[in-house]
Design a protein around this motif. Structure first.
Motif, mmCIF file in Angstrom:
data_model
loop_
_atom_site.group_PDB
_atom_site.id
_atom_site.type_symbol
_atom_site.label_atom_id
_atom_site.label_comp_id
_atom_site.label_asym_id
_atom_site.label_seq_id
_atom_site.Cartn_x
_atom_site.Cartn_y
_atom_site.Cartn_z
ATOM 1 N N LEU A 107 -27.152 -15.954 -11.825
ATOM 2 C CA LEU A 107 -27.786 -14.839 -12.524
ATOM 3 C C LEU A 107 -26.921 -13.582 -12.530
ATOM 4 N N SER A 108 -25.647 -13.733 -12.193
ATOM 5 C CA SER A 108 -24.771 -12.563 -12.119
ATOM 6 C C SER A 108 -23.912 -12.443 -13.376
ATOM 7 N N GLY A 109 -23.604 -11.201 -13.719
ATOM 8 C CA GLY A 109 -22.767 -10.938 -14.871
ATOM 9 C C GLY A 109 -22.787 -9.459 -15.221
ATOM 10 N N TRP A 110 -22.154 -9.116 -16.332
ATOM 11 C CA TRP A 110 -21.999 -7.722 -16.733
ATOM 12 C C TRP A 110 -23.029 -7.315 -17.776
ATOM 13 N N LEU A 111 -23.646 -6.161 -17.547
ATOM 14 C CA LEU A 111 -24.546 -5.518 -18.504
ATOM 15 C C LEU A 111 -23.983 -4.142 -18.802
ATOM 16 N N TYR A 112 -24.403 -3.546 -19.897
ATOM 17 C CA TYR A 112 -23.956 -2.188 -20.176
ATOM 18 C C TYR A 112 -25.124 -1.305 -20.608
ATOM 19 N N LYS A 113 -24.932 -0.027 -20.348
ATOM 20 C CA LYS A 113 -25.882 1.000 -20.752
ATOM 21 C C LYS A 113 -25.138 1.998 -21.630
ATOM 22 N N VAL A 114 -25.851 2.585 -22.566
ATOM 23 C CA VAL A 114 -25.333 3.703 -23.342
ATOM 24 C C VAL A 114 -26.291 4.865 -23.112
ATOM 25 N N ASN A 115 -25.753 5.954 -22.608
ATOM 26 C CA ASN A 115 -26.558 7.132 -22.275
ATOM 27 C C ASN A 115 -27.712 6.767 -21.343
ATOM 28 N N ASN A 116 -27.399 5.911 -20.385
ATOM 29 C CA ASN A 116 -28.312 5.495 -19.325
ATOM 30 C C ASN A 116 -29.454 4.597 -19.797
ATOM 31 N N VAL A 117 -29.290 3.953 -20.957
ATOM 32 C CA VAL A 117 -30.286 3.023 -21.481
ATOM 33 C C VAL A 117 -29.607 1.666 -21.686
ATOM 34 N N PHE A 118 -30.164 0.613 -21.073
ATOM 35 C CA PHE A 118 -29.607 -0.725 -21.272
ATOM 36 C C PHE A 118 -29.786 -1.137 -22.730
ATOM 37 N N ILE A 119 -28.756 -1.766 -23.278
ATOM 38 C CA ILE A 119 -28.738 -2.157 -24.681
ATOM 39 C C ILE A 119 -28.796 -3.679 -24.776
ATOM 40 N N ASP A 120 -29.626 -4.189 -25.687
ATOM 41 C CA ASP A 120 -29.746 -5.642 -25.821
ATOM 42 C C ASP A 120 -28.974 -6.193 -27.018
ATOM 43 N N ALA A 121 -27.908 -5.518 -27.392
ATOM 44 C CA ALA A 121 -27.039 -5.981 -28.484
ATOM 45 C C ALA A 121 -25.648 -6.259 -27.926
ATOM 46 N N SER A 122 -24.944 -7.133 -28.590
ATOM 47 C CA SER A 122 -23.575 -7.427 -28.186
ATOM 48 C C SER A 122 -22.737 -6.150 -28.215
ATOM 49 N N PRO A 123 -21.876 -5.955 -27.209
ATOM 50 C CA PRO A 123 -21.028 -4.760 -27.209
ATOM 51 C C PRO A 123 -20.027 -4.744 -28.363
ATOM 52 N N SER A 124 -19.846 -5.887 -29.017
ATOM 53 C CA SER A 124 -18.910 -5.936 -30.145
ATOM 54 C C SER A 124 -19.526 -5.422 -31.443
ATOM 55 N N ILE A 125 -20.845 -5.199 -31.466
ATOM 56 C CA ILE A 125 -21.474 -4.672 -32.682
ATOM 57 C C ILE A 125 -22.146 -3.314 -32.469
ATOM 58 N N TYR A 126 -22.339 -2.919 -31.218
ATOM 59 C CA TYR A 126 -23.019 -1.648 -30.962
ATOM 60 C C TYR A 126 -22.025 -0.503 -31.152
ATOM 61 N N LYS A 127 -22.234 0.289 -32.207
ATOM 62 C CA LYS A 127 -21.312 1.393 -32.514
ATOM 63 C C LYS A 127 -21.657 2.627 -31.693
ATOM 64 N N LEU A 128 -20.607 3.294 -31.242
ATOM 65 C CA LEU A 128 -20.765 4.489 -30.420
ATOM 66 C C LEU A 128 -20.772 5.751 -31.260
ATOM 67 N N ASN A 129 -21.418 6.763 -30.726
ATOM 68 C CA ASN A 129 -21.445 8.093 -31.328
ATOM 69 C C ASN A 129 -20.684 9.052 -30.426
ATOM 70 N N PRO A 130 -20.167 10.118 -30.995
ATOM 71 C CA PRO A 130 -19.470 11.116 -30.175
ATOM 72 C C PRO A 130 -20.351 11.588 -29.017
ATOM 73 N N GLY A 131 -19.764 11.635 -27.827
ATOM 74 C CA GLY A 131 -20.478 12.100 -26.648
ATOM 75 C C GLY A 131 -21.213 11.019 -25.877
ATOM 76 N N ASP A 132 -21.268 9.792 -26.398
ATOM 77 C CA ASP A 132 -21.955 8.718 -25.684
ATOM 78 C C ASP A 132 -21.273 8.440 -24.345
ATOM 79 N N CYS A 133 -22.079 7.999 -23.412
ATOM 80 C CA CYS A 133 -21.588 7.609 -22.085
ATOM 81 C C CYS A 133 -21.946 6.140 -21.870
ATOM 82 N N VAL A 134 -20.924 5.305 -21.679
ATOM 83 C CA VAL A 134 -21.118 3.869 -21.487
ATOM 84 C C VAL A 134 -20.900 3.543 -20.017
ATOM 85 N N THR A 135 -21.840 2.824 -19.447
ATOM 86 C CA THR A 135 -21.711 2.363 -18.069
ATOM 87 C C THR A 135 -21.826 0.847 -18.047
#
Length: 171
Positions: A107-135
């Motif tokens: 059950l281990s692996g990498w997840l990402y958040k944008v502006n402290n919100v977990f995103i359920d889309a592939s990181p290859s399609i989620y477009k960033l906006n100026p000022g976004d913070c990715v964790t």
């Protein structure tokens, strides 16, 4: 016109200080637009979000930058080893800093958040906006240990396998 180098230095310092971001990822600061590019910050946290594997790093973006492309830029900037899997719109991160999916259990692996919100889309399609913070955060328990909402896994990972683990067994 001896002040031009000083003005350029001052503009650079302002730009860097405004794009700087703390590892808490609670909020992003406003930044200055320079040369038609804007910046985002990327950071990488270890298991459970309890350690910093890569401190916040500022990268420039344009209107087509995705989480994956900005992340790869930041990993390269920090000489951080990484691997990807999948292809095209389903491309994802399988390993960062030699910490790979399933290396801490199925059950281990990498997840990402944008502006402290977990995103359920592939990181290859989620477009960033100026000022976004990715964790990027490494989970050892399908996101429970990093407070990811269950809906992320119900929508995405129950329909497809996560780290080659079949979740139909969990239902």
């Amino acid at each position: 016109m001896e002040n031009k180098p000083l003005l350029a230095l001052a503009a650079t310092l302002i730009y860097l200080s405004m794009c700087k971001h703390t590892s808490s990822n609670d909020e992003c600061r406003t930044k200055v637009r320079i040369n038609d590019y804007d910046c985002v910050t990327i950071e990488v946290l270890g298991p459970g979000g309890n350690s910093i594997l890569m401190p916040s790093t500022t990268v420039s973006i344009n209107e087509n930058t995705t989480v994956l492309s900005a992340s790869i830029d930041s990993f390269k900037q920090n000489q951080l080893a990484f691997q990807t899997g999948g292809s095209d719109t389903d491309m994802y991160i399988t390993s960062i800093a030699n910490l790979s999916q399933q290396s801490s259990g199925p059950l281990s692996g990498w997840l990402y958040k944008v502006n402290n919100v977990f995103i359920d889309a592939s990181p290859s399609i989620y477009k960033l906006n100026p000022g976004d913070c990715v964790t990027w955060v490494y989970t050892t328990d399908l996101g429970k240990d990093v407070n990811a909402p269950p809906v992320i896994f119900e929508r995405h990972y129950y329909q497809t396998s996560f780290n080659n683990f079949n979740f139909s067994q969990l239902k």
